[in-house]
Design a protein around this motif. Structure first.
Motif, PDB file in Angstrom:
ATOM      1  N   GLY A 142       0.778  -1.244   0.000  1.00  0.00           N
ATOM      2  CA  GLY A 142       0.000   0.000   0.000  1.00  0.00           C
ATOM      3  C   GLY A 142       0.804   1.285   0.000  1.00  0.00           C
ATOM      4  O   GLY A 142       0.241   2.365  -0.175  1.00  0.00           O
ATOM      5  N   MET A 143       2.127   1.201   0.189  1.00  0.00           N
ATOM      6  CA  MET A 143       2.932   2.418   0.241  1.00  0.00           C
ATOM      7  C   MET A 143       3.204   2.981  -1.151  1.00  0.00           C
ATOM      8  O   MET A 143       3.320   4.189  -1.335  1.00  0.00           O
ATOM      9  N   GLY A 144       3.361   2.098  -2.127  1.00  0.00           N
ATOM     10  CA  GLY A 144       3.582   2.581  -3.494  1.00  0.00           C
ATOM     11  C   GLY A 144       4.961   3.156  -3.733  1.00  0.00           C
ATOM     12  O   GLY A 144       5.151   4.015  -4.598  1.00  0.00           O
ATOM     13  N   ARG A 145       5.948   2.723  -2.962  1.00  0.00           N
ATOM     14  CA  ARG A 145       7.295   3.310  -3.080  1.00  0.00           C
ATOM     15  C   ARG A 145       8.347   2.275  -3.449  1.00  0.00           C
ATOM     16  O   ARG A 145       9.397   2.618  -3.992  1.00  0.00           O
ATOM     17  N   GLY A 146       8.112   1.035  -3.145  1.00  0.00           N
ATOM     18  CA  GLY A 146       9.094   0.000  -3.457  1.00  0.00           C
ATOM     19  C   GLY A 146       8.542  -1.365  -3.106  1.00  0.00           C
ATOM     20  O   GLY A 146       7.461  -1.485  -2.516  1.00  0.00           O
ATOM     21  N   GLY A 147       9.286  -2.395  -3.493  1.00  0.00           N
ATOM     22  CA  GLY A 147       8.855  -3.753  -3.192  1.00  0.00           C
ATOM     23  C   GLY A 147       8.123  -4.385  -4.361  1.00  0.00           C
ATOM     24  O   GLY A 147       7.763  -3.714  -5.325  1.00  0.00           O
ATOM     25  N   PHE A 148       7.917  -5.693  -4.256  1.00  0.00           N
ATOM     26  CA  PHE A 148       7.130  -6.415  -5.258  1.00  0.00           C
ATOM     27  C   PHE A 148       5.653  -6.141  -5.017  1.00  0.00           C
ATOM     28  O   PHE A 148       5.213  -6.132  -3.864  1.00  0.00           O
ATOM     29  N   VAL A 149       4.895  -5.919  -6.060  1.00  0.00           N
ATOM     30  CA  VAL A 149       3.449  -5.839  -5.878  1.00  0.00           C
ATOM     31  C   VAL A 149       2.939  -7.248  -5.578  1.00  0.00           C
ATOM     32  O   VAL A 149       3.597  -8.252  -5.889  1.00  0.00           O
ATOM     33  N   ALA A 150       1.759  -7.310  -4.967  1.00  0.00           N
ATOM     34  CA  ALA A 150       1.374  -8.563  -4.308  1.00  0.00           C
ATOM     35  C   ALA A 150       1.049  -9.739  -5.233  1.00  0.00           C
ATOM     36  O   ALA A 150       1.097 -10.885  -4.795  1.00  0.00           O
ATOM     37  N   ASP A 151       0.743  -9.518  -6.504  1.00  0.00           N
ATOM     38  CA  ASP A 151       0.315 -10.682  -7.300  1.00  0.00           C
ATOM     39  C   ASP A 151       1.501 -11.537  -7.765  1.00  0.00           C
ATOM     40  O   ASP A 151       2.599 -11.041  -7.994  1.00  0.00           O
ATOM     41  N   HIS A 152       1.241 -12.826  -7.867  1.00  0.00           N
ATOM     42  CA  HIS A 152       2.237 -13.830  -8.277  1.00  0.00           C
ATOM     43  C   HIS A 152       3.461 -13.881  -7.378  1.00  0.00           C
ATOM     44  O   HIS A 152       4.549 -14.239  -7.810  1.00  0.00           O
ATOM     45  N   LEU A 153       3.282 -13.515  -6.108  1.00  0.00           N
ATOM     46  CA  LEU A 153       4.442 -13.515  -5.202  1.00  0.00           C
ATOM     47  C   LEU A 153       5.041 -14.906  -4.972  1.00  0.00           C
ATOM     48  O   LEU A 153       6.273 -15.029  -4.955  1.00  0.00           O
ATOM     49  N   PRO A 154       4.214 -15.952  -4.809  1.00  0.00           N
ATOM     50  CA  PRO A 154       4.841 -17.271  -4.605  1.00  0.00           C
ATOM     51  C   PRO A 154       5.764 -17.644  -5.769  1.00  0.00           C
ATOM     52  O   PRO A 154       6.858 -18.170  -5.541  1.00  0.00           O
TER      53      PRO A 154
END
Ligand SMILES: *Cc1c(COP(=O)(O)O)cnc(C)c1O
Length: 383
Positions: A142-154
């Motif tokens: 929810g921050m929108g600043r970094g990281g992987f977006v949640a889909d297809h994480l596995p």
């Protein structure tokens, strides 16, 4: 070659007009409050020169308290902490440049990973050194600043796990509105928990972290075993309900440089936005926006603290000086110490008057302001 005229160094050193006293015992006390409220391990956030409190001194004081990580914004800050002799693990909170990654691997700093590309580069660099680099998986909840977006994480994690020179030892995310929006933040905790379950459950990771100061103070940690407090260590709670638990760390001080009585009808400062309506005893104070005191407080009725009382600022804050109405303080004289903010005038009050946040006030204090660190426990008197 031009000749340099020698300076007569027998003149007295010009004392600073503004300085910040940093109470390291209060810092330690606030760390204890964070520890008690959270229960798990802590990553103390010391980015931006420990929020203006002095990176090396604060990092050393916190490292002596057995914290799991120090959180920094970039490699330059990480390097300064290492040069200061601090051995605590260092975590890089934001994205890293490609050219910085060799040093990160060489020095075993811990990056958070936002893309497969950067993970592959870290993996190659670690392979070249014959080591395994510990990294954390950053997820954007929810921050929108970094990281992987949640889909297809596995699938993404499976791809990362094939990089044999990386150890995905942690997972982290960040809260954008823990001090503003309870409902959204609770949903974010839920989202983070379900991501963790989808990735194999909490036992898959050694470190699970989501909370900043507001998250730590105001919310149940759930599956998290690591928290990343910043602001609260420096004595300010983003949630006012918890302010009473924290001790003041920084006191910003200056001195009265001049006291005069001006007649009625006399303008004060640039733009003459304030004009006296009566004979007024005006103290000039040796601090201004060139020291990081926000010019935006001009005209908002902000106060300073002299001899145990509040006195209002008159007209605009200038670069190096500002004026205060001390008509009600006949005892105020040149040379008096002035608290700009601290235990009596909250920095939160000044931030609100300047229409900004405490984080910006702290980090905006400029290098001209001398930082004086003191600590009763270690026996160092204020310098
Ligand atoms: C700055 C920062 C923190 C600390 O936030 P505070 O609100 O000062 O406690 C924690 N996590 C991340 C990722 C940050 O960038």
């Amino acid at each position: 070659m031009a000749k340099v005229t020698p300076v007569n160094d027998t003149y007295p050193v010009s004392p600073p007009r503004a300085w910040a006293e940093i109470d390291l015992d209060a810092l330690r006390k606030n760390l204890g409050v964070a520890r008690a409220a959270f229960g798990g391990d802590l990553m103390a956030v010391v980015k931006a020169g420990a929020y203006g409190h002095g990176l090396e001194e604060v990092a050393r004081a916190l490292a002596a308290e057995n914290i799991a990580f120090l959180g920094v914004a970039n490699v330059g800050e990480a390097r300064r902490i290492r040069m200061a002799g601090v051995e605590t693990r260092i975590y890089l909170l934001g994205a890293t440049w490609s050219e910085e990654r060799e040093e990160i691997v060489a020095r075993d700093w811990t990056p958070c990973i936002s893309s497969i590309d950067e993970a592959e580069q870290f993996n190659r660099l670690a392979a070249a050194r014959g080591k395994r680099l510990k990294v954390h998986l950053a997820v954007d909840t929810g921050m929108g600043r970094g990281g992987f977006v949640a889909d297809h994480l596995p699938e993404k994690l499976a791809q990362l796990e094939r990089l044999k020179h990386l150890e995905i030892e942690g997972i982290g995310s960040h809260l954008p509105s823990a001090d503003e929006d309870v409902e959204f933040t609770l949903q974010q905790f839920d989202r983070f928990h379900s991501i963790i379950q989808d990735l194999g459950g909490p036992a898959r990771f050694q470190w699970l972290h989501l909370s900043n100061s507001a998250g730590l103070l105001g919310y149940d940690p759930g599956l998290c075993n690591l928290s990343r407090p910043g602001l609260m260590l420096y004595g300010i709670s983003p949630l006012p309900a918890f302010q009473g638990r924290l001790a003041t760390v920084m006191t910003l001080k200056s001195r009265v440089t001049l006291v005069r009585t001006l007649p009625a009808g006399h303008g004060i400062s640039y733009g003459r936005q304030f004009v006296t309506t009566r004979p007024t005893r005006v103290a000039t104070i040796g601090i201004g926006y060139g020291d990081g005191y926000p010019r935006h407080v001009s005209g908002t009725g902000a106060d300073v603290w002299i001899r145990g009382r509040r006195f209002p600022i008159l007209g605009r804050v200038t670069m190096d000086q500002m004026m205060v109405d001390v008509t009600a303080g006949a005892d105020v004289i040149e040379g008096d110490e002035v608290e700009i903010f601290g235990a009596n005038i909250s920095v939160a009050e000044i931030a609100a008057k300047a229409s900004t946040v405490v984080w910006e006030i702290f980090t905006g204090i400029t290098p001209r302001v001398l930082r004086c660190h003191h600590s009763v426990e270690s026996g160092h008197p204020p310098s």
